[in-house]
Design a protein around this motif. Structure first.
Motif, PDB file in Angstrom:
ATOM      1  N   PHE A  32      52.330  34.643  33.759  1.00 41.38           N
ATOM      2  CA  PHE A  32      52.375  33.535  34.415  1.00 41.38           C
ATOM      3  C   PHE A  32      51.019  32.860  34.926  1.00 41.38           C
ATOM      4  CE2 PHE A  32      54.862  30.463  37.688  1.00 41.38           C
ATOM      5  CZ  PHE A  32      55.144  30.223  36.434  1.00 41.38           C
ATOM      6  N   ALA A  33      51.311  33.259  36.475  1.00 40.00           N
ATOM      7  CA  ALA A  33      49.965  32.636  37.236  1.00 40.00           C
ATOM      8  C   ALA A  33      48.530  33.818  37.334  1.00 40.00           C
ATOM      9  CB  ALA A  33      50.966  32.946  38.682  1.00 40.00           C
ATOM     10  N   LEU A  34      47.671  32.833  37.997  1.00 41.57           N
ATOM     11  CA  LEU A  34      46.256  33.558  38.383  1.00 41.57           C
ATOM     12  C   LEU A  34      45.435  32.884  39.266  1.00 41.57           C
ATOM     13  CD1 LEU A  34      43.577  35.433  37.066  1.00 41.57           C
ATOM     14  CD2 LEU A  34      43.325  32.747  36.075  1.00 41.57           C
TER      15      LEU A  34
ATOM     16  N   VAL B 133      39.657  32.970  33.460  1.00 38.76           N
ATOM     17  CA  VAL B 133      39.680  32.052  34.803  1.00 38.76           C
ATOM     18  C   VAL B 133      38.773  30.318  33.886  1.00 38.76           C
ATOM     19  CG1 VAL B 133      38.353  31.410  36.891  1.00 38.76           C
ATOM     20  CG2 VAL B 133      39.007  33.935  36.711  1.00 38.76           C
ATOM     21  N   PRO B 134      40.206  29.257  34.709  1.00 38.90           N
ATOM     22  CA  PRO B 134      39.117  27.964  34.004  1.00 38.90           C
ATOM     23  C   PRO B 134      37.635  28.025  34.171  1.00 38.90           C
ATOM     24  CG  PRO B 134      40.812  27.991  35.596  1.00 38.90           C
ATOM     25  CD  PRO B 134      40.759  29.566  35.598  1.00 38.90           C
TER      26      PRO B 134
ATOM     27  N   GLU C 231      42.571  25.171  27.685  1.00 40.84           N
ATOM     28  CA  GLU C 231      40.987  25.440  27.772  1.00 40.84           C
ATOM     29  C   GLU C 231      40.393  25.109  28.446  1.00 40.84           C
ATOM     30  OE1 GLU C 231      39.672  28.271  25.698  1.00 40.84           O
ATOM     31  OE2 GLU C 231      41.937  29.223  24.948  1.00 40.84           O
ATOM     32  N   PRO C 232      38.635  24.818  28.488  1.00 33.88           N
ATOM     33  CA  PRO C 232      38.096  26.580  28.136  1.00 33.88           C
ATOM     34  C   PRO C 232      37.950  27.346  29.505  1.00 33.88           C
ATOM     35  CG  PRO C 232      36.566  24.645  29.434  1.00 33.88           C
ATOM     36  CD  PRO C 232      37.841  23.458  29.559  1.00 33.88           C
TER      37      PRO C 232
ATOM     38  N   SER D 121      32.613  34.541  32.732  1.00 30.72           N
ATOM     39  CA  SER D 121      32.285  34.369  33.624  1.00 30.72           C
ATOM     40  C   SER D 121      31.531  34.675  33.789  1.00 30.72           C
ATOM     41  CB  SER D 121      33.856  34.258  34.251  1.00 30.72           C
ATOM     42  OG  SER D 121      34.788  35.533  34.790  1.00 30.72           O
ATOM     43  N   ASP D 122      31.294  34.972  35.045  1.00 29.60           N
ATOM     44  CA  ASP D 122      29.978  36.511  36.169  1.00 29.60           C
ATOM     45  C   ASP D 122      30.808  37.166  36.367  1.00 29.60           C
ATOM     46  OD1 ASP D 122      27.841  34.037  36.415  1.00 29.60           O
ATOM     47  OD2 ASP D 122      28.157  33.461  37.834  1.00 29.60           O
TER      48      ASP D 122
END
Length: 249
Positions: free
Chosen positions: A238-240, A55-56, A47-48, A67-68
């Motif tokens: 797991f992964a972004l 998305v960080p 976070e955030p 996010s946009d």
């Protein structure tokens, strides 16, 4: 006696095949781990983050900030979270589980996912993996998403239902496809069998996958689950991929 037997078995296993780093293969004292040099290379997501896409953010924008992309093109799922960013360091673990059936990699991935998705897991009433089409499952004989979902469900004492969501039509691999191509590729590719729809009524579902790239697959799955009666669908991976339009898995 049972604990002693487990320790003896563990000692024998370590003697025959000592634990090693899942990335560089250096010797370790614990299995399913990374060494002190490889561990910091994983870019863990904390976070955030965007409440919807996970998305960080560079700074705290407040509770429920979006996010946009989440505002302009909201997905069918409600919240998504990821343990790490997809890059060269995390790719090693993803490919080890996906293509070499490395359960040790999967165990580490599941532990990190449980941490990142603890709120989603706490709220979930049912854990469902992104399914493979039966022909692809027959060729690969392993669904990495189902492995992760099963470990997460067991650890959180949640219901694991790999039978709820089906891949109703075979689709080409998403690897190398762009954002729009991915979305078109999985359009109407997932469905819930009519007899299973009542099981989703009033259930908060947690959908599990290994990598969230453009979100096309997760979005198609969430749409199918909600059409079948699930009122709330979260996504845990797991992964972004932070820049899906320019990154290739």
């Amino acid at each position: 006696m049972a604990a002693l037997a487990r320790r003896l078995w563990r000692g024998l296993t370590d003697l025959v095949a000592p634990p090693h780093c899942l990335s560089c293969h250096a010797r370790l004292s614990e299995p399913a781990s990374l060494c002190s040099e490889c561990w910091p290379k994983l870019r863990q997501i904390d976070e955030p983050v965007c409440d919807v896409r996970g998305v960080p953010f560079a700074y705290d924008r407040g509770l429920g900030a979006l996010s946009d992309e989440a505002r302009e093109a909201p997905p069918h799922w409600d919240r998504a979270r990821a343990a790490v960013a997809f890059d060269e360091a995390s790719r090693v673990l993803v490919h080890a589980l996906k293509y070499r059936d490395s359960q040790e990699s999967g165990l580490l991935m599941a532990r990190l996912m449980a941490r990142a998705g603890r709120t989603l897991l706490a709220d979930a009433q049912m854990v469902i993996p992104v399914p493979l089409h039966r022909w692809r499952l027959w060729r690969r004989r392993f669904n990495q998403s189902a492995f992760l979902a099963q470990k997460l469900a067991a650890g959180a004492e949640k219901v694991f239902r790999p039978d709820i969501l089906e891949r109703s039509r075979h689709t080409p691999s998403q690897v190398g496809l762009g954002h729009d191509e991915r979305r078109q590729n999985v359009r109407r590719a997932f469905a819930v069998p009519p007899l299973k729809c009542p099981d989703l009524s009033d259930k908060r579902v947690l959908l599990v996958d290994d990598v969230l790239t453009t979100g096309a697959t997760a979005d198609a799955c969430a749409a199918a689950l909600k059409s079948a009666g699930a009122p709330h669908v979260d996504v845990l991976c797991f992964a972004l991929v932070l820049e899906p339009r320019s990154f290739h898995i």
